[in-house]
Structures are given as structure tokens and as C-alpha cells.
Write a protein that holds these residues in place. Sequence first.
Motif, PDB file in Angstrom:
ATOM      1  N   ASN A 291       8.285  -2.182 -10.610  1.00 21.84           N
ATOM      2  CA  ASN A 291       8.716  -1.882 -12.075  1.00 21.84           C
ATOM      3  C   ASN A 291       7.697  -1.077 -12.804  1.00 21.84           C
ATOM      4  O   ASN A 291       8.083  -0.741 -13.828  1.00 21.84           O
ATOM      5  CB  ASN A 291       9.562  -2.909 -12.554  1.00 21.84           C
ATOM      6  N   HIS A 292       6.424  -1.277 -12.423  1.00 22.84           N
ATOM      7  CA  HIS A 292       5.351  -0.724 -13.095  1.00 22.84           C
ATOM      8  C   HIS A 292       4.598   0.298 -12.527  1.00 22.84           C
ATOM      9  O   HIS A 292       4.002   0.982 -13.297  1.00 22.84           O
ATOM     10  CB  HIS A 292       4.544  -2.099 -13.327  1.00 22.84           C
ATOM     11  N   TYR A 293       4.808   0.759 -11.176  1.00 22.03           N
ATOM     12  CA  TYR A 293       3.829   1.489 -10.687  1.00 22.03           C
ATOM     13  C   TYR A 293       4.967   2.613  -9.759  1.00 22.03           C
ATOM     14  O   TYR A 293       6.064   2.119  -9.316  1.00 22.03           O
ATOM     15  CB  TYR A 293       2.799   1.056  -9.672  1.00 22.03           C
ATOM     16  N   GLU A 294       4.312   3.531  -9.318  1.00 21.79           N
ATOM     17  CA  GLU A 294       4.896   4.405  -8.090  1.00 21.79           C
ATOM     18  C   GLU A 294       4.256   3.782  -6.901  1.00 21.79           C
ATOM     19  O   GLU A 294       3.035   3.528  -6.692  1.00 21.79           O
ATOM     20  CB  GLU A 294       4.289   5.731  -8.385  1.00 21.79           C
ATOM     21  N   CYS A 295       5.147   3.170  -5.851  1.00 27.27           N
ATOM     22  CA  CYS A 295       4.630   2.625  -4.997  1.00 27.27           C
ATOM     23  C   CYS A 295       4.983   3.074  -3.517  1.00 27.27           C
ATOM     24  O   CYS A 295       5.917   3.605  -3.444  1.00 27.27           O
ATOM     25  CB  CYS A 295       5.352   1.166  -4.997  1.00 27.27           C
ATOM     26  N   ILE A 296       3.941   2.896  -2.754  1.00 30.20           N
ATOM     27  CA  ILE A 296       3.872   3.491  -1.236  1.00 30.20           C
ATOM     28  C   ILE A 296       3.748   2.229  -0.271  1.00 30.20           C
ATOM     29  O   ILE A 296       2.757   1.564  -0.388  1.00 30.20           O
ATOM     30  CB  ILE A 296       2.952   4.437  -0.928  1.00 30.20           C
ATOM     31  N   TYR A 297       4.796   1.800   0.376  1.00 22.01           N
ATOM     32  CA  TYR A 297       4.565   0.673   1.299  1.00 22.01           C
ATOM     33  C   TYR A 297       4.760   0.958   2.665  1.00 22.01           C
ATOM     34  O   TYR A 297       5.776   1.876   3.082  1.00 22.01           O
ATOM     35  CB  TYR A 297       5.484  -0.449   1.018  1.00 22.01           C
ATOM     36  N   CYS A 298       3.751   0.566   3.512  1.00 24.96           N
ATOM     37  CA  CYS A 298       3.424   1.269   4.781  1.00 24.96           C
ATOM     38  C   CYS A 298       3.650   0.221   6.066  1.00 24.96           C
ATOM     39  O   CYS A 298       2.861  -0.918   5.940  1.00 24.96           O
ATOM     40  CB  CYS A 298       2.340   2.070   4.814  1.00 24.96           C
ATOM     41  N   VAL A 299       4.246   0.554   6.954  1.00 19.43           N
ATOM     42  CA  VAL A 299       4.167  -0.380   8.312  1.00 19.43           C
ATOM     43  C   VAL A 299       3.070   0.102   9.031  1.00 19.43           C
ATOM     44  O   VAL A 299       3.335   1.161   9.831  1.00 19.43           O
ATOM     45  CB  VAL A 299       5.512  -0.480   9.089  1.00 19.43           C
ATOM     46  N   VAL A 300       2.025  -0.482   9.246  1.00 22.00           N
ATOM     47  CA  VAL A 300       0.796   0.105   9.781  1.00 22.00           C
ATOM     48  C   VAL A 300       0.556  -0.048  11.157  1.00 22.00           C
ATOM     49  O   VAL A 300       0.030  -1.020  11.785  1.00 22.00           O
ATOM     50  CB  VAL A 300      -0.364  -0.339   9.050  1.00 22.00           C
ATOM     51  N   ASP A 301       1.472   0.801  11.868  1.00 21.76           N
ATOM     52  CA  ASP A 301       1.552   0.593  13.448  1.00 21.76           C
ATOM     53  C   ASP A 301       0.359   1.163  14.297  1.00 21.76           C
ATOM     54  O   ASP A 301      -0.047   0.681  15.401  1.00 21.76           O
ATOM     55  CB  ASP A 301       2.927   1.421  13.854  1.00 21.76           C
TER      56      ASP A 301
END
Length: 341
Positions: free
Chosen positions: A31-41
Motif C-alpha cells: 500500500n505504500h511502495y512500488e514492490c518487487i518480490y523475487c523467488v531467488v532460484d
Amino acid sequence: HQRVFSGVQPTGNLHLGNYLGAIKRFVELQNHYECIYCVVDLHAITVWQEPKDLSRATREVTAAFIAAGIDPRAHIVFNQSQVAEHAELAWVFNCVARMGWLNRMTQFKEKAGKHKENASVGLFAYPNLMAADVLAYKATHVPVGEDQKQHLELARDIAQKFNMDYAERIAELGHGEQFFPLTEPLIAGPAKRVMSLRDGQKKMSKSDPSDYSRINLMDDADTISLKIRKAKTDPEPLPGEVAGLEGRPEAANLVGIYAGLADTDEQAVLAEFAGPFSRFKQALADLSVEKLSPITAEMRRLTAEPDQIDAILADGAERARAIARPILDDVKDVVGFVRST
Ligand code: TYM
């Protein structure tokens, strides 16, 4: 510009520590940021992974993100190996970071164990790749559990050294003084370090041989209740004040878990549950099931449709690349690599 980046390794059993220390907070930050969430293979294979298990775990972490409430359309969810910029920038950072800095990393010492000669080179260089993850997007904020603090300090050191080493060139090319931001870790809340249910001195971890040490996101309701009933405690009742948890790591851990799940703080939990452990454990089991069961059910539903998960990852990777590519082009210009434009 503010941007959040964080990653989770696809290495089996996601547990309550991953959820409270990281994934639940990823959800809140949307709700507060542009977010990037990564599955770190790429990080996962620093220790051996069976190929089929790696694929399955990658889809399972993606499912956990979405089941917990991350919106892959409003934000970005993808797996690391699909965006080559991570590995590319990591190489540059391999040449910025110093051996001495990496020699101080406690996680390497723990994971490599006694036989450091047998550890992969990737395990040693792991924090450089982590710095690349964050800085390929010039992310400003990184939500993690406390165990990742030292790695993020290293990411700041790398950013700073890069900015200094190339200061003249960075200014010449019109990037001002700071090419890479000094990323701020977001480590907060009552569950930033969830401990093992069997030993309050050890953190809850995917690799603990005892399944009773952790609550897995895929555990069913009965298993969760049983694990909490069996969780180690001490003979004293729960105190009325936080100060009374001093020197009682198992009690403090369970109170922290309750507070994390209930979105409150330890003091509020103690105000309600001071007294015998049995009543508190029952309430904790009920709360855990109430909060985790819907996530588990949704994870099961999502993982039954791997094609849909793969489509989400492909779409996320494309959007991630669109951010990272121009930043990597700038890095190449700063370093002096010749490239076609
Ligand atoms: P990983 O996969 O071990 O754990 C994922 C997240 O869960 C947190 N965590 C915990 N939090 C509280 N209590 C615990 N017992 C507990 N165990 C794990 C971790 O702190 C983490 O936030 N190196 C990272 C992955 C990574 C990353 C990144 C993170 C790779 N690149 C860039 C941030 C930014 C790791 O191994 O997390």
C-alpha cells in the motif's frame, strides 16, 4: 523515488518465520511502495538442489506470495533466473566487494560448516548476488528478517564503494554523486527473528532436522496445534510485563509469534494471557490455524495450476527486466564496457 525489493529462496519448507519475518510484511508494504518480490532460484543453487524440487519449490514460494495477499498485477513477482541482469550485475559486484568483507559473513560460516574447502564458490559470493538483486532496481527499502541484516549492510558497502570508485565517471555521465542508493533494511516487529519451537536459542529454519522445530506454511490444522502444544516452554507462568520475559527465550518466542500473527505487540499479548501456559498455548494454536489455514488452502489451489503460476512469473520477469535493463546499461557505461546502442 522509493522502491521495495525482497527475495525468498525456493529451498523447501516455507515456515512461520518466513511468513512473519518477511512475506506478511511484503503484503503490508504494497500500500505504500512500488514492490518487487523475487523467488531467488540463483541463490538456492549455492547449495545442491534436486532439479525437480527446485522447480516445485519455486512455484510454491510464488503461490505463497499470492496466497498471502501479494498482488502480482499491481506489483512484480518473478523468479530471479529469468532476469539475467541479476547475474550480470553480480559479476561486477564480485569485482567491487573485497574478500575480507565476505570473510566476515556469519551466514557463510554457518552454512559452510567445518569444511569450507567443500563449499561452492557461489555460497561464498552469495551476498554479492543479493546486493545485485536489490541494486539492479535501485531499490531503496528491503524488508527482511533479522538474519539478513549483515548481508544488507554489505550491500550498502558495495553500493558505496561502487559510487566512490567510479565517482568521476558517474558525475561525467550526469548521474550526480550517488549512482546506487544506500538501501535501507526494514527489519521490524515482534517476529523479526522467530525461534525454533524446540530450542529458543536457535532460529526457526528450513534446514532444522526436527519438523517439530517449525510450523510449515503447508502444515494442516492438526499438525499446527500439535506442534504448538509440544513447543518447549519453561515451568513459570507467563508474566504480566515484557520485562518478565527476560532470560526466557521459549516464552518470549511464543509471545512474539502471537503478537506477529495478531498484529499487536508483546505487552498487549501479556496483558491478555499472563498466567498458566496452557490457556495461552490453546489460544496461540487457534490463532495460528485461523491465520494460516486460508493461506495453505489457497497455496494448494494455486500449485495445482502450475501453468498459471508460470505465466505470472513470465509476466513479472518481463516487467522486472524493463526496470533493470536501463540500469544495467548505465552500469556498463560507468564501468567502461563498450556496448552497441
Ligand atoms: P530466506 O529464503 O532464508 O528467507 C526469506 C525471508 O524470511 C526471513 N526469515 C525469518 N524471519 C524471521 N524469523 C526467522 N526464523 C526467519 N527465517 C527466515 C529472512 O530474513 C528473509 O527475509 N538471502 C535471503 C534471500 C534474498 C534476499 C535478496 C532478501 C536473496 N536476495 C535481496 C532481500 C533482498 C534469504 O536467504 O532468505
